[in-house]
Design a protein around this motif. Structure first.
Motif, PDB file in Angstrom:
ATOM      1  N   PRO A  86       3.023 -51.081  28.493  1.00 27.50           N
ATOM      2  CA  PRO A  86       1.744 -50.723  29.124  1.00 27.50           C
ATOM      3  C   PRO A  86       1.401 -49.263  28.826  1.00 27.50           C
ATOM      4  O   PRO A  86       2.176 -48.540  28.200  1.00 27.50           O
ATOM      5  CB  PRO A  86       2.019 -50.945  30.617  1.00 27.50           C
ATOM      6  N   GLU A  87       0.225 -48.829  29.287  1.00 26.67           N
ATOM      7  CA  GLU A  87      -0.250 -47.466  29.014  1.00 26.67           C
ATOM      8  C   GLU A  87       0.539 -46.400  29.786  1.00 26.67           C
ATOM      9  O   GLU A  87       0.738 -45.303  29.291  1.00 26.67           O
ATOM     10  CB  GLU A  87      -1.726 -47.349  29.420  1.00 26.67           C
ATOM     11  N   ASN A  88       0.946 -46.749  31.005  1.00 20.81           N
ATOM     12  CA  ASN A  88       1.459 -45.722  31.930  1.00 20.81           C
ATOM     13  C   ASN A  88       2.972 -45.563  31.865  1.00 20.81           C
ATOM     14  O   ASN A  88       3.618 -45.356  32.885  1.00 20.81           O
ATOM     15  CB  ASN A  88       1.057 -46.089  33.357  1.00 20.81           C
ATOM     16  N   THR A  89       3.559 -45.640  30.670  1.00 15.53           N
ATOM     17  CA  THR A  89       5.021 -45.546  30.597  1.00 15.53           C
ATOM     18  C   THR A  89       5.494 -44.101  30.743  1.00 15.53           C
ATOM     19  O   THR A  89       4.790 -43.160  30.404  1.00 15.53           O
ATOM     20  CB  THR A  89       5.549 -46.076  29.251  1.00 15.53           C
ATOM     21  N   LEU A  90       6.714 -43.974  31.239  1.00 11.47           N
ATOM     22  CA  LEU A  90       7.427 -42.702  31.193  1.00 11.47           C
ATOM     23  C   LEU A  90       8.240 -42.729  29.906  1.00 11.47           C
ATOM     24  O   LEU A  90       9.039 -43.639  29.701  1.00 11.47           O
ATOM     25  CB  LEU A  90       8.350 -42.591  32.413  1.00 11.47           C
ATOM     26  N   ASP A  91       8.008 -41.759  29.016  1.00 13.29           N
ATOM     27  CA  ASP A  91       8.658 -41.795  27.704  1.00 13.29           C
ATOM     28  C   ASP A  91       9.934 -40.955  27.697  1.00 13.29           C
ATOM     29  O   ASP A  91       9.941 -39.824  28.162  1.00 13.29           O
ATOM     30  CB  ASP A  91       7.695 -41.295  26.622  1.00 13.29           C
ATOM     31  N   ILE A  92      10.980 -41.532  27.162  1.00 13.41           N
ATOM     32  CA  ILE A  92      12.277 -40.853  27.070  1.00 13.41           C
ATOM     33  C   ILE A  92      12.782 -41.026  25.642  1.00 13.41           C
ATOM     34  O   ILE A  92      12.589 -42.085  25.041  1.00 13.41           O
ATOM     35  CB  ILE A  92      13.278 -41.459  28.092  1.00 13.41           C
ATOM     36  N   GLU A  93      13.400 -39.968  25.107  1.00 16.78           N
ATOM     37  CA  GLU A  93      13.855 -40.035  23.726  1.00 16.78           C
ATOM     38  C   GLU A  93      15.352 -40.307  23.639  1.00 16.78           C
ATOM     39  O   GLU A  93      16.135 -39.766  24.409  1.00 16.78           O
ATOM     40  CB  GLU A  93      13.510 -38.740  22.997  1.00 16.78           C
ATOM     41  N   VAL A  94      15.718 -41.153  22.674  1.00 17.87           N
ATOM     42  CA  VAL A  94      17.106 -41.555  22.496  1.00 17.87           C
ATOM     43  C   VAL A  94      17.490 -41.300  21.039  1.00 17.87           C
ATOM     44  O   VAL A  94      16.784 -41.741  20.132  1.00 17.87           O
ATOM     45  CB  VAL A  94      17.275 -43.060  22.800  1.00 17.87           C
ATOM     46  N   VAL A  95      18.572 -40.557  20.824  1.00 16.01           N
ATOM     47  CA  VAL A  95      19.090 -40.381  19.474  1.00 16.01           C
ATOM     48  C   VAL A  95      20.495 -40.983  19.437  1.00 16.01           C
ATOM     49  O   VAL A  95      21.369 -40.605  20.214  1.00 16.01           O
ATOM     50  CB  VAL A  95      19.114 -38.895  19.053  1.00 16.01           C
ATOM     51  N   GLY A  96      20.692 -41.943  18.540  1.00 19.06           N
ATOM     52  CA  GLY A  96      22.002 -42.554  18.367  1.00 19.06           C
ATOM     53  C   GLY A  96      22.756 -41.815  17.280  1.00 19.06           C
ATOM     54  O   GLY A  96      22.161 -41.324  16.319  1.00 19.06           O
ATOM     55  N   LYS A  97      24.072 -41.701  17.442  1.00 20.12           N
ATOM     56  CA  LYS A  97      24.871 -40.906  16.523  1.00 20.12           C
ATOM     57  C   LYS A  97      26.292 -41.413  16.618  1.00 20.12           C
ATOM     58  O   LYS A  97      26.729 -41.792  17.703  1.00 20.12           O
ATOM     59  CB  LYS A  97      24.772 -39.454  17.015  1.00 20.12           C
ATOM     60  N   GLN A  98      27.024 -41.436  15.516  1.00 25.63           N
ATOM     61  CA  GLN A  98      28.426 -41.854  15.588  1.00 25.63           C
ATOM     62  C   GLN A  98      29.195 -40.846  16.445  1.00 25.63           C
ATOM     63  O   GLN A  98      29.342 -39.693  16.021  1.00 25.63           O
ATOM     64  CB  GLN A  98      29.043 -41.901  14.195  1.00 25.63           C
ATOM     65  N   TRP A  99      29.671 -41.113  17.662  1.00 25.09           N
ATOM     66  CA  TRP A  99      29.520 -42.355  18.380  1.00 25.09           C
ATOM     67  C   TRP A  99      29.076 -42.019  19.775  1.00 25.09           C
ATOM     68  O   TRP A  99      29.870 -42.037  20.707  1.00 25.09           O
ATOM     69  CB  TRP A  99      30.839 -43.114  18.388  1.00 25.09           C
ATOM     70  N   MET A 100      27.845 -41.682  19.915  1.00 26.33           N
ATOM     71  CA  MET A 100      27.329 -41.344  21.246  1.00 26.33           C
ATOM     72  C   MET A 100      25.818 -41.585  21.304  1.00 26.33           C
ATOM     73  O   MET A 100      25.144 -41.662  20.278  1.00 26.33           O
ATOM     74  CB  MET A 100      27.621 -39.883  21.579  1.00 26.33           C
ATOM     75  N   TRP A 101      25.337 -41.706  22.554  1.00 23.84           N
ATOM     76  CA  TRP A 101      23.898 -41.787  22.795  1.00 23.84           C
ATOM     77  C   TRP A 101      23.447 -40.457  23.369  1.00 23.84           C
ATOM     78  O   TRP A 101      23.964 -40.012  24.385  1.00 23.84           O
ATOM     79  CB  TRP A 101      23.588 -42.901  23.812  1.00 23.84           C
ATOM     80  N   LYS A 102      22.464 -39.822  22.715  1.00 24.67           N
ATOM     81  CA  LYS A 102      21.909 -38.577  23.248  1.00 24.67           C
ATOM     82  C   LYS A 102      20.532 -38.896  23.824  1.00 24.67           C
ATOM     83  O   LYS A 102      19.685 -39.460  23.135  1.00 24.67           O
ATOM     84  CB  LYS A 102      21.782 -37.521  22.152  1.00 24.67           C
ATOM     85  N   ILE A 103      20.346 -38.543  25.085  1.00 27.74           N
ATOM     86  CA  ILE A 103      19.103 -38.872  25.784  1.00 27.74           C
ATOM     87  C   ILE A 103      18.378 -37.580  26.127  1.00 27.74           C
ATOM     88  O   ILE A 103      19.007 -36.614  26.568  1.00 27.74           O
ATOM     89  CB  ILE A 103      19.400 -39.617  27.110  1.00 27.74           C
TER      90      ILE A 103
END
Ligand code: CUA
Length: 323
Positions: A96-113
């Motif tokens: 939908p239009e009203n989302t809260l946007d969050i960025e995710v970077v995947g990397k060997q071997w972790m999730w960076k938010i």
């Protein structure tokens, strides 16, 4: 996370959970029904017609009715699966239009938010309850897959290409986060937690411990890497001015148009010769190896924040193209 050590079904914690479970349940019921029906018939017929038994082995006469039923029945059944599945897929692909946007970077071997305020976390994702969330995701290296079973969502995270995922958390709690794509020898350790909090609590949490806002980090990098020597705000440099560019369609050298979206900005920083604007030369060095995906996300955030005022003359607005 549930206290139970064995659960047949994961927790239901997003607005998709019931939809996905109903469809999945339907598939299971149909599969069980036909597995039993066919097994019973195979075993039954092989006993009934076994060698030496005196039964009528001649083929019966042809029946159009039977033939129509066994063709139309499965057709209707699989079309129900197809239409149901396609509608749910469309819903899950259309934020939908009203989302809260969050960025995710995947990397060997972790999730960076990275949250919009600048708060960062690793192998953990905090979310407000009842708010549609959109994750914009990219990988620093190989293909990963972002998977939250309790939300019934899973999406590949690719190198050099943004993918997105949206959902709405509907239950407070802590849930599993997995990488669901074999990505190297520590793939199984690429796990984390998703914590759904009350909106007020999230609002407080997301402001704590902020080092630098993405926009400020972007501005710092823009200056540090001297981007402004070519990208001057009055459009007099060797590269185009960048303010107000986001969302515009721009003509490319050799023909065609490109929309200046996140992917275009990202490629222009890390793979600048992929798409050259009409009227410019391919002279920009690549920043691959010097800037991470997180850095490029910060620069994109900064470029998007620049005032819409000076629009380069050779750009065409979206309205001109889609009247
Ligand atoms: Cu990342 Cu598996």
């Amino acid at each position: 996370m549930s206290e139970k050590s064995f659960q047949l079904w994961p927790d239901m914690a997003s607005s998709f959970a019931l939809d996905v479970d109903l469809l999945y349940g339907f598939l299971i019921v149909v599969t069980i029904f036909f597995s039993i029906l066919i097994s019973v018939m195979v075993i039954g017929f092989s006993l009934y017609y076994r060698r030496g038994r005196k039964v009528n082995r001649k083929l019966g006469h042809h029946s159009n009715f039977t033939e129509v039923i066994w063709a139309a029945g499965p057709f209707v059944l699989v079309m129900i699966m197809f239409v149901w599945g396609a509608m749910l897929f469309y819903k899950m692909q259309t934020p939908p239009e009203n989302t809260l946007d969050i960025e995710v970077v995947g990397k060997q071997w972790m999730w960076k938010i990275q949250h919009a305020t600048g708060r960062q976390e690793i192998n953990a994702l905090h979310l407000p309850l009842g708010q549609p969330i959109r994750l914009r995701m990219i990988s620093e290296d190989v293909i990963h897959s972002f998977y939250i079973p309790a939300f019934r969502v899973k999406q590949d995270v690719l190198p050099a290409f943004f993918t997105q995922l949206w959902f709405e958390p509907t239950r407070i709690g802590t849930y599993h986060l997995f990488c669901a794509e074999y990505c190297g020898n520590e793939h199984s350790k690429m796990i984390g937690t998703v914590t759904v909090m009350a909106p007020e609590e999230y609002a407080r949490w997301v402001e704590e411990g902020v080092q630098e806002k993405p926009v400020d980090a972007g501005e710092r990098l823009f200056t540090q890497f001297q981007c402004n020597t070519c990208h001057q705000s009055d459009n007099s440099g060797n590269g185009p001015a960048l303010a107000g560019l986001f969302g515009k369609k721009r003509p490319l050298k050799g023909g065609g148009l490109v929309e200046a979206n996140d992917q275009y900005f990202r490629d222009s920083i890390l793979n600048p010769h992929k798409q050259i604007l009409a009227g410019y030369d391919a002279m920009m060095p690549t920043f691959q190896g010097q800037l991470t995906e997180s850095d490029s996300l910060a620069i994109i955030a900064y470029l998007k924040s620049l005032p819409q005022l000076p629009i380069p003359e050779n750009s065409v607005s979206m309205q001109d193209l889609n009247p």
